[in-house]
Design an enzyme around this catalytic site. Structure first.
Site, PDB file in Angstrom:
ATOM      1  N   GLY A   1       0.807  -1.228   0.000  1.00 47.78           N
ATOM      2  CA  GLY A   1       0.000   0.000   0.000  1.00 47.78           C
ATOM      3  C   GLY A   1       0.829   1.262   0.000  1.00 47.78           C
ATOM      4  O   GLY A   1       0.321   2.355   0.247  1.00 47.78           O
TER       5      GLY A   1
ATOM      6  N   LYS B   1       8.547  17.975  -3.767  1.00 44.67           N
ATOM      7  CA  LYS B   1       8.879  18.206  -2.357  1.00 44.67           C
ATOM      8  C   LYS B   1      10.146  19.050  -2.204  1.00 44.67           C
ATOM      9  O   LYS B   1      10.197  19.957  -1.371  1.00 44.67           O
ATOM     10  CB  LYS B   1       9.018  16.862  -1.638  1.00 44.67           C
ATOM     11  CG  LYS B   1       7.675  16.139  -1.485  1.00 44.67           C
ATOM     12  CD  LYS B   1       7.860  14.699  -1.052  1.00 44.67           C
ATOM     13  CE  LYS B   1       6.515  14.010  -0.849  1.00 44.67           C
ATOM     14  NZ  LYS B   1       6.636  12.545  -0.716  1.00 44.67           N
TER      15      LYS B   1
END
Ligand code: HSE
Length: 429
Positions: free
Chosen positions: A187, A205
């Protein structure tokens, strides 16, 4: 205590985590932070999420804009992602006079200037701690505890999915596809993992971090970006042999000729603190003139970590409602140029597949010398059945433009079958 009404748009993994925290820690947040947070509207196009998260029809809607328009809502939380409809939603929320919390790095790294200007003009909060480093508190400290400093660099491991994959490729010798499948099963990686594995998530980022650290606008398009798709287990193994670890590093340095910013697989010394940041963890490393070196470490991907940062932002936005804002952002007053990648000077590792016969190393050395690239070390291993050899080079510090020109020529030598890889080496001294 007047309740603060929250409208949440996007009930994916992180949105689900936010709903869970707001329920589980409501009373603690009242006690510890002095704000009573009430989730009054929540939107998602997937209606199944409402029942899964225990959201009744009074709260649930499939229309995100209805959340923004609801006069009850004080703080809009945008967890839709991307630069399409999320952009419209954030602008509309600010125009409606609502504070905004978002985890949307791509949006801020692309349209930050417009969004921050609007928030400033209206005296509203726009908070985005979860956009960088998942649960790691990094943007808050940058705008509060460390403001006494001039920073010369910020760098780090800012993508959990690729760091998990590289860790597995290093420790278990997995290839890219197997490591990606594992990350997806756990996940971490998205179903479409492009933004992670091709480096764009990390690029957004570092653009946000560099803007804040250097007070100068850097956008996603400014960041030369290379992901980990082409990385071979052989290069990871050679790196280990010469005392290095391969990480997907996002770096920004303030130089005399502007901001040197980039994202790419990087060989860093195996003894450096960043080399031991493994799995889904992220770490951000900063150097300030008075504080010296700082490293922030924590889980960089996953529902819990990101939701923790989002709820922290909601609490801060709630505390400052109606009483001015200390929202984090970039003053971006310095207008520093972005330095061209060709002007980068660092050491390089590259691997060639060559014919195993006399004069090959000399031919390669001649091209390198013609381009002012000085070799530091060389490893040659075995000969394949078809008479080819693998040769690994590490250079002394060289200019990127020179190494690229040299490799273009080396690729054309008839004794060279391929330039199998090129990885930048950073000693992070
Ligand atoms: N997909 C990101 C990561 C998390 O793997 O780090 C959200 O930015």
């Amino acid at each position: 205590m007047k309740p603060i009404k929250i409208g949440l748009i996007g009930l994916g993994t992180v949105g689900g985590g936010v709903v869970e925290i707001l329920k589980a820690h409501h009373d603690d947040i009242v006690r510890h932070a002095g704000v009573d947070l009430q989730l009054v509207r929540a939107a998602d196009t997937n209606e199944a999420r409402f029942a899964q998260l225990g959201l009744g029809p009074d709260v649930a809607t499939t229309d995100g804009f209805a959340v923004i328009a609801d006069p009850e809502v004080d703080v809009v939380v945008e967890l839709v992602g991307g630069t399409g409809i999320a952009h419209k939603m954030v602008i509309e929320a600010l125009k409606a006079g609502k504070s905004v919390v978002t985890a949307n790095k791509a949006l801020l790294a692309t349209h930050g200037e417009e969004i921050f200007a609007l928030a400033d003009a209206r005296g509203l909060d726009i908070r985005f701690e979860a956009a960088v480093g998942g649960g790691i508190p990094i943007l808050g400290p940058l705008t509060h505890s460390t403001t006494a400093n001039e920073f010369s660099r910020v760098l780090g491991i800012v993508n959990g999915t690729t760091n998990y994959m590289l860790t597995r490729m290093t420790e278990a010798g997995l290839d890219f596809d197997t490591a990606l499948k594992e990350a997806q099963d756990l996940g971490y990686a998205e179903a479409d993992p492009t933004a992670d594995v091709d480096g764009y998530d990390a690029a957004a980022k570092i653009a946000i971090l560099a803007s804040m650290v250097f007070n100068s606008r850097v956008t996603l398009n400014d960041v030369p970006t290379q992901g980990i798709r082409e990385l071979a287990p052989a290069d990871i193994a050679y790196a280990a042999e010469i005392g290095y670890t391969v990480k997907l590093l996002a770096l920004a340095n303030k130089t005399d000729s502007g901001i040197d910013i980039r994202v790419h697989p990087t060989m860093i010394p195996a003894k450096h603190q960043l080399a031991s940041v493994d799995g889904v963890y992220n770490a951000i490393y900063l150097t300030g003139d008075f504080v010296g070196d700082l490293m922030f470490f924590g889980e960089g991907a996953g529902a819990g970590a990101a939701a923790s940062a989002v709820v922290g932002d909601i609490v801060e936005a709630a505390r400052t409602l109606g009483g001015g804002t200390d929202a984090i952002g970039c003053t971006c007053t310095d207008n520093l140029p972005i330095r061209a990648l060709d002007d980068l000077v660092c050491r390089y590792y590259f691997r060639l597949i060559v014919a195993d016969r006399a004069g090959v190393i000399a031919a390669v050395a001649r091209v390198l010398a013609d381009h002012r690239v000085s070799m530091q070390s060389l490893i040659q291993r075995g000969t394949t059945a078809d008479g080819m050899a693998e040769v690994v080079y590490v250079t002394h510090a060289a200019r990127e433009g020179d190494i690229q020109a040299a490799l273009a020529e080396i690729r054309e030598l008839d004794v060279v079958s391929s330039v199998a890889s090129l990885i930048r080496v950073e000693d992070l001294a």
